[in-house]
Motif scaffolding. Sequence first.
Motif, PDB file in Angstrom:
ATOM      1  N   GLY A  97       0.806  -1.215   0.000  1.00  0.00           N
ATOM      2  CA  GLY A  97       0.000   0.000   0.000  1.00  0.00           C
ATOM      3  C   GLY A  97       0.836   1.260   0.000  1.00  0.00           C
ATOM      4  N   ASP A  98       2.011   1.214  -0.609  1.00  0.00           N
ATOM      5  CA  ASP A  98       2.936   2.343  -0.588  1.00  0.00           C
ATOM      6  C   ASP A  98       2.332   3.548  -1.308  1.00  0.00           C
ATOM      7  N   LEU A  99       2.408   4.712  -0.669  1.00  0.00           N
ATOM      8  CA  LEU A  99       1.771   5.913  -1.199  1.00  0.00           C
ATOM      9  C   LEU A  99       2.474   6.425  -2.449  1.00  0.00           C
ATOM     10  N   GLU A 100       3.796   6.404  -2.473  1.00  0.00           N
ATOM     11  CA  GLU A 100       4.527   6.901  -3.637  1.00  0.00           C
ATOM     12  C   GLU A 100       4.253   6.034  -4.868  1.00  0.00           C
ATOM     13  N   THR A 101       4.169   4.730  -4.667  1.00  0.00           N
ATOM     14  CA  THR A 101       3.838   3.846  -5.787  1.00  0.00           C
ATOM     15  C   THR A 101       2.429   4.120  -6.294  1.00  0.00           C
ATOM     16  N   LEU A 102       1.513   4.373  -5.386  1.00  0.00           N
ATOM     17  CA  LEU A 102       0.141   4.702  -5.785  1.00  0.00           C
ATOM     18  C   LEU A 102       0.104   5.979  -6.614  1.00  0.00           C
ATOM     19  N   ARG A 103       0.887   6.958  -6.245  1.00  0.00           N
ATOM     20  CA  ARG A 103       0.928   8.206  -7.013  1.00  0.00           C
ATOM     21  C   ARG A 103       1.475   7.981  -8.418  1.00  0.00           C
ATOM     22  N   CYS A 104       2.476   7.122  -8.536  1.00  0.00           N
ATOM     23  CA  CYS A 104       3.030   6.823  -9.864  1.00  0.00           C
ATOM     24  C   CYS A 104       1.991   6.150 -10.754  1.00  0.00           C
ATOM     25  N   ILE A 105       1.251   5.211 -10.194  1.00  0.00           N
ATOM     26  CA  ILE A 105       0.230   4.514 -10.985  1.00  0.00           C
ATOM     27  C   ILE A 105      -0.871   5.475 -11.416  1.00  0.00           C
ATOM     28  N   ARG A 106      -1.292   6.337 -10.521  1.00  0.00           N
ATOM     29  CA  ARG A 106      -2.337   7.303 -10.861  1.00  0.00           C
ATOM     30  C   ARG A 106      -1.852   8.293 -11.919  1.00  0.00           C
ATOM     31  N   GLN A 107      -0.586   8.646 -11.873  1.00  0.00           N
ATOM     32  CA  GLN A 107      -0.059   9.570 -12.873  1.00  0.00           C
ATOM     33  C   GLN A 107      -0.090   8.949 -14.262  1.00  0.00           C
ATOM     34  N   VAL A 108       0.242   7.672 -14.349  1.00  0.00           N
ATOM     35  CA  VAL A 108       0.201   7.008 -15.655  1.00  0.00           C
ATOM     36  C   VAL A 108      -1.237   6.898 -16.156  1.00  0.00           C
ATOM     37  N   ARG A 109      -2.165   6.565 -15.280  1.00  0.00           N
ATOM     38  CA  ARG A 109      -3.568   6.426 -15.685  1.00  0.00           C
ATOM     39  C   ARG A 109      -4.173   7.758 -16.116  1.00  0.00           C
ATOM     40  N   ASN A 110      -3.748   8.848 -15.500  1.00  0.00           N
ATOM     41  CA  ASN A 110      -4.361  10.148 -15.775  1.00  0.00           C
ATOM     42  C   ASN A 110      -3.750  10.873 -16.965  1.00  0.00           C
ATOM     43  N   HIS A 111      -2.729  10.304 -17.607  1.00  0.00           N
ATOM     44  CA  HIS A 111      -2.095  10.970 -18.739  1.00  0.00           C
ATOM     45  C   HIS A 111      -2.449  10.315 -20.067  1.00  0.00           C
ATOM     46  N   LEU A 112      -3.554   9.609 -20.105  1.00  0.00           N
ATOM     47  CA  LEU A 112      -4.026   9.035 -21.369  1.00  0.00           C
ATOM     48  C   LEU A 112      -4.954  10.049 -22.026  1.00  0.00           C
ATOM     49  N   THR A 113      -4.372  10.969 -22.794  1.00  0.00           N
ATOM     50  CA  THR A 113      -5.136  12.109 -23.321  1.00  0.00           C
ATOM     51  C   THR A 113      -5.206  12.108 -24.840  1.00  0.00           C
ATOM     52  N   ASP A 114      -5.099  10.949 -25.465  1.00  0.00           N
ATOM     53  CA  ASP A 114      -5.232  10.905 -26.922  1.00  0.00           C
ATOM     54  C   ASP A 114      -6.659  11.258 -27.327  1.00  0.00           C
ATOM     55  N   PRO A 115      -6.843  11.901 -28.468  1.00  0.00           N
ATOM     56  CA  PRO A 115      -8.211  12.150 -28.940  1.00  0.00           C
ATOM     57  C   PRO A 115      -8.918  10.839 -29.242  1.00  0.00           C
ATOM     58  N   PRO A 116     -10.231  10.776 -29.070  1.00  0.00           N
ATOM     59  CA  PRO A 116     -10.966   9.521 -29.278  1.00  0.00           C
ATOM     60  C   PRO A 116     -10.805   8.999 -30.702  1.00  0.00           C
ATOM     61  N   SER A 117     -10.457   7.736 -30.820  1.00  0.00           N
ATOM     62  CA  SER A 117     -10.342   7.059 -32.109  1.00  0.00           C
ATOM     63  C   SER A 117     -10.311   5.566 -31.831  1.00  0.00           C
ATOM     64  N   VAL A 118     -10.449   4.788 -32.886  1.00  0.00           N
ATOM     65  CA  VAL A 118     -10.424   3.334 -32.727  1.00  0.00           C
ATOM     66  C   VAL A 118      -9.050   2.882 -32.253  1.00  0.00           C
ATOM     67  N   GLU A 119      -8.003   3.498 -32.788  1.00  0.00           N
ATOM     68  CA  GLU A 119      -6.644   3.111 -32.407  1.00  0.00           C
ATOM     69  C   GLU A 119      -6.346   3.478 -30.960  1.00  0.00           C
ATOM     70  N   SER A 120      -6.745   4.686 -30.556  1.00  0.00           N
ATOM     71  CA  SER A 120      -6.459   5.105 -29.186  1.00  0.00           C
ATOM     72  C   SER A 120      -7.270   4.305 -28.178  1.00  0.00           C
ATOM     73  N   ASP A 121      -8.511   3.962 -28.521  1.00  0.00           N
ATOM     74  CA  ASP A 121      -9.336   3.176 -27.601  1.00  0.00           C
ATOM     75  C   ASP A 121      -8.744   1.791 -27.375  1.00  0.00           C
ATOM     76  N   SER A 122      -8.255   1.173 -28.436  1.00  0.00           N
ATOM     77  CA  SER A 122      -7.657  -0.150 -28.289  1.00  0.00           C
ATOM     78  C   SER A 122      -6.356  -0.084 -27.496  1.00  0.00           C
ATOM     79  N   PHE A 123      -5.620   0.996 -27.658  1.00  0.00           N
ATOM     80  CA  PHE A 123      -4.380   1.148 -26.900  1.00  0.00           C
ATOM     81  C   PHE A 123      -4.666   1.428 -25.422  1.00  0.00           C
TER      82      PHE A 123
END
Length: 248
Positions: free
Chosen positions: A33-59
């Motif tokens: 339950g390490d807090l720093e690791t949790l922050r890293c995971i959330r940062q990766v999840r929150n930076h998926l900002t590609d415009p909507p498309s079939v390719e981006s959705d599959s990625f």
Amino acid sequence: MIPKLRHYTKQTLTNSCAAIVVYSLSLVMAGSGDLETLRCIRQVRNHLTDPPSVESDSFIYGVQTFCNTALGFLFLGNARYGFSQSTEATAMLLISSYPIFSQSICDQKHYFQPLRFLWSIATEYRHLTPVDDSSYEAIRMQAKITVAGENEKPLILQLPSVLPPLSSIKKIVFYARDYKEVELDMSNAEDKAELEKVLKEYFGRFPVKKVVKQYSKVFDSPPVFKLSDTFDCAPIRNDSFLLNLPLG
């Protein structure tokens, strides 16, 4: 760090590498339950900002799968479980963690997705909770754990807590002020079997005997001293010195 890398690489490549990194980090920090690791995971999840498309959705599906699995590893079993270091457990983790991003839930072209759940075979319960053997209430104790390795400096933990991998523990000593000290030597088959039984059958609840200390009672009641017991005769009164005092 992720926004800086986007100036040199494509976003899909950056997010893929970041997802694999946080996934690997969660394997190391599983159940902590390490807090720093949790922050890293959330940062990766929150930076998926590609415009909507079939390719981006599959990625995004593949990256989200790795990130969400990493979150599950970080809080594995409500932070009470960890991954075993046995040969079988390592094989299960290797198969389930193969770094191939599927495009959808039905995509079985490059990787058979049900194999992702083989990590559940590699888990082991490692949360130790000392309890009073009479009231069965959880108590706090200090644990001194000797781990196998080059530097065998004892690891100090505050119980209840998650233990290191059981295969790496050489000796455990936990103690408290009013409780009997318990020492478990993992080289002893009986001690090792006792700890494994507590973790598997009793969910880590280890009974500890309370030590009742006997204090000597010096006085039943506060002592009373009498003046007659101290002096055998009455004091002699001499008032003659009052006549020699100067007046005024």
